[in-house]
Design an enzyme around this catalytic site. Structure first.
Site, PDB file in Angstrom:
ATOM      1  N   LEU A  93      33.821   9.529  73.885  1.00  0.00           N
ATOM      2  CA  LEU A  93      35.131   9.449  73.250  1.00  0.00           C
ATOM      3  C   LEU A  93      36.172   9.446  74.368  1.00  0.00           C
ATOM      4  O   LEU A  93      36.027  10.171  75.354  1.00  0.00           O
ATOM      5  CB  LEU A  93      35.367  10.647  72.321  1.00  0.00           C
ATOM      6  N   ASP A  94      37.218   8.628  74.219  1.00  0.00           N
ATOM      7  CA  ASP A  94      38.283   8.590  75.216  1.00  0.00           C
ATOM      8  C   ASP A  94      38.908   9.976  75.361  1.00  0.00           C
ATOM      9  O   ASP A  94      38.831  10.802  74.449  1.00  0.00           O
ATOM     10  CB  ASP A  94      39.370   7.594  74.807  1.00  0.00           C
ATOM     11  N   GLN A  95      39.577  10.206  76.471  1.00  0.00           N
ATOM     12  CA  GLN A  95      40.149  11.538  76.724  1.00  0.00           C
ATOM     13  C   GLN A  95      41.148  11.943  75.645  1.00  0.00           C
ATOM     14  O   GLN A  95      41.292  13.116  75.334  1.00  0.00           O
ATOM     15  CB  GLN A  95      40.768  11.594  78.129  1.00  0.00           C
ATOM     16  N   THR A 120      40.973  10.957  72.462  1.00  0.00           N
ATOM     17  CA  THR A 120      40.321  10.928  71.150  1.00  0.00           C
ATOM     18  C   THR A 120      39.657  12.273  70.882  1.00  0.00           C
ATOM     19  O   THR A 120      39.042  12.864  71.768  1.00  0.00           O
ATOM     20  CB  THR A 120      39.271   9.813  71.089  1.00  0.00           C
TER      21      THR A 120
END
Length: 246
Positions: A115-117, A119
């Site tokens: 997951l993106d930072q 998200t």
């Protein structure tokens, strides 16, 4: 299994370190059906690992042959062992989970997908290579539900386009949402069965909107536990694991 080997398998250090913990009286054991903990000072004493509870330096630790975890990922953390600009999600885990011996090149549990930072939400981790492969395989097409907050109001046409398929710049083949439900003026629940780079953000951008907030709420039939606050983790229960493997 010998107690020193049990501790080693759970990530409490080398066999020598584990033997030292036992000899120093820092390990208590509670076998299945037992009423309480019993301190053991013989590192070679053997125990049945079924439903075995360890207490190491005052902290309870249930024995797990393989680790299957759920983490509620907070914003501002990277899903990387070597983060570049933000702290790693692995810093949210206790040392034994990061140190569990593994046949792969890296010790400890590994995040299944990233997951993106910025998200948040449901993240699975494990040290079971076969489980990680099954959960990550594109062939499995495991559905994932994302709660998306958009910058601009969502239109019916945007929902229809997400369901019909949009073309991303790295692939001429259209990418479709498995489901898309509008839950507010600037909110949708988007279900995907693929895992392309920044897929949600790029799909929403392709229909003329922009993602302002992104939260993963579900993987397969497993929903993020309501009582798990951001930054918390726990072991997956047997019935939760069956939801993912079924």
């Amino acid at each position: 299994m010998q107690l020193q080997d049990i501790l080693y398998s759970q990530g409490f250090g080398t066999r020598r370190i584990c033997a030292g913990l036992v000899q120093q009286g820092r390990v208590a054991v509670r076998e299945a059906g037992a009423a309480g903990d019993v301190v053991c000072t013989d590192a070679t004493q053997e125990f049945d690992t079924r439903d075995l509870m360890l207490n190491v330096q005052g902290a309870d630790w249930p024995y797990h042959a393989k680790a299957y975890l759920v983490l509620n990922k907070p914003a501002g953390f990277e899903c990387s062992q070597k983060p570049s600009a933000h702290p790693s999600i692995y810093t949210l885990l206790p040392a034994p989970l990061r140190q569990r011996p593994n046949k792969s090149a890296m010790a400890g549990v590994q995040a299944i997908g990233r997951l993106d930072q910025d998200t948040t939400g449901l993240l699975l981790l494990s040290d079971d290579g076969q489980f990680i492969h099954r959960m990550s395989s594109p062939k499995k097409r495991m559905p994932k539900v994302y709660q998306v907050t958009t910058k601009h109001p969502v239109t019916t046409q945007q929902v229809e386009r997400l369901l019909a398929g949009v073309v991303l710049d790295d692939d001429p083949k259209p990418v479709k949402a498995a489901d898309c439900v509008q839950t507010g003026e600037c909110r949708i629940d988007l279900t995907l069965t693929e895992g392309k780079y920044h897929q949600v953000k790029r799909m929403v951008a392709a229909v003329g909107n922009r993602v302002e907030g992104l939260h993963r709420s579900q993987i397969g039939a497993l929903e993020l536990p309501a009582d798990l606050v951001p930054g918390q983790w726990r072991w997956l229960a047997a019935d939760e694991l069956r939801l993912l493997q079924g």
